[in-house]
Design a protein around this motif. Sequence first.
Motif, PDB file in Angstrom:
ATOM      1  N   ASN A   1       0.805  -1.224   0.000  1.00 28.60           N
ATOM      2  CA  ASN A   1       0.000   0.000   0.000  1.00 28.60           C
ATOM      3  C   ASN A   1       0.836   1.272   0.000  1.00 28.60           C
ATOM      4  OD1 ASN A   1      -2.284  -1.665   0.200  1.00 28.60           O
ATOM      5  ND2 ASN A   1      -2.056  -1.735   2.426  1.00 28.60           N
ATOM      6  N   GLY A   2       2.064   1.204  -0.531  1.00 32.21           N
ATOM      7  CA  GLY A   2       2.897   2.397  -0.633  1.00 32.21           C
ATOM      8  C   GLY A   2       3.385   2.953   0.692  1.00 32.21           C
ATOM      9  N   GLN A   3       3.323   2.165   1.761  1.00 34.53           N
ATOM     10  CA  GLN A   3       3.814   2.629   3.056  1.00 34.53           C
ATOM     11  C   GLN A   3       5.302   2.945   2.955  1.00 34.53           C
ATOM     12  OE1 GLN A   3       2.951  -0.892   5.285  1.00 34.53           O
ATOM     13  NE2 GLN A   3       1.043  -0.066   6.100  1.00 34.53           N
ATOM     14  N   VAL A   4       5.744   3.947   3.704  1.00 35.22           N
ATOM     15  CA  VAL A   4       7.155   4.302   3.732  1.00 35.22           C
ATOM     16  C   VAL A   4       7.812   3.570   4.892  1.00 35.22           C
ATOM     17  CG1 VAL A   4       8.802   6.188   4.015  1.00 35.22           C
ATOM     18  CG2 VAL A   4       6.728   6.534   2.657  1.00 35.22           C
ATOM     19  N   HIS A   5       8.899   2.873   4.602  1.00 38.09           N
ATOM     20  CA  HIS A   5       9.665   2.159   5.620  1.00 38.09           C
ATOM     21  C   HIS A   5      11.074   2.730   5.698  1.00 38.09           C
ATOM     22  CE1 HIS A   5       7.296  -1.904   5.947  1.00 38.09           C
ATOM     23  NE2 HIS A   5       6.503  -0.849   6.002  1.00 38.09           N
ATOM     24  N   GLU A   6      11.711   2.510   6.845  1.00 37.74           N
ATOM     25  CA  GLU A   6      13.105   2.902   7.028  1.00 37.74           C
ATOM     26  C   GLU A   6      13.984   1.683   6.768  1.00 37.74           C
ATOM     27  OE1 GLU A   6      15.857   5.349  10.194  1.00 37.74           O
ATOM     28  OE2 GLU A   6      14.114   4.266  10.959  1.00 37.74           O
ATOM     29  N   TYR A   7      15.081   1.912   6.055  1.00 42.27           N
ATOM     30  CA  TYR A   7      16.021   0.855   5.691  1.00 42.27           C
ATOM     31  C   TYR A   7      17.393   1.183   6.256  1.00 42.27           C
ATOM     32  CZ  TYR A   7      12.296  -0.608   2.687  1.00 42.27           C
ATOM     33  OH  TYR A   7      11.074  -1.034   2.243  1.00 42.27           O
ATOM     34  N   GLU A   8      18.154   0.139   6.530  1.00 37.93           N
ATOM     35  CA  GLU A   8      19.503   0.319   7.043  1.00 37.93           C
ATOM     36  C   GLU A   8      20.457  -0.526   6.208  1.00 37.93           C
ATOM     37  OE1 GLU A   8      20.836   0.781  11.409  1.00 37.93           O
ATOM     38  OE2 GLU A   8      20.869  -1.385  11.011  1.00 37.93           O
TER      39      GLU A   8
END
Length: 181
Positions: free
Chosen positions: A134-141
Amino acid sequence: MGFVTPYMLGAISQGPGYRLIPEGVPTFNVWSPAFAAGGTIPSNFTCSGADISPPIEWSGQPNGTAYYAAIMVDLNSSPAGFAQWIIYNVPGNATGLPAGIPGYGLVFLNSSGWAEQGLNGYGGIGYAGPCTQNGQVHEYELVVYALGGPLNLQAGANEQEVLGSMAGLVKGVAVMRFYGS
């Protein structure tokens, strides 16, 4: 030196609850010429675009670095730490990773030589870019490890195997966080 892994979550009370960063090692610098740390990864590096690996560069690594490994995870996945990319045994003369590394176990990186890639969270080998529902924004490392020697692993190793094989080899670490959907 110990790693805090998804299997040791009970003692962590800060951040997203997932850490790949070994304790007590020097840091160095990592960035992408394609997007800013703390920014948003361009769509061509996600599943809504070409889903190719982004270019990554580093500097300031400790003396005696013989190899590198890198692991990229989704910090907001459930459970936290979905592996998006694992690459290891990158030769110590490398100053980064080129864009568009193919999804093979053994890959040629250019003049720095060959490296191996591991299993991503989808069960495939190589890079799998951000692909949220659903196009959610996630944080990546993205964590890059400077290593004193090679990892004694075949291509296609999983995250647990890669982290376990680093014991005693980590000379330094570089971390870059960014966002994507």
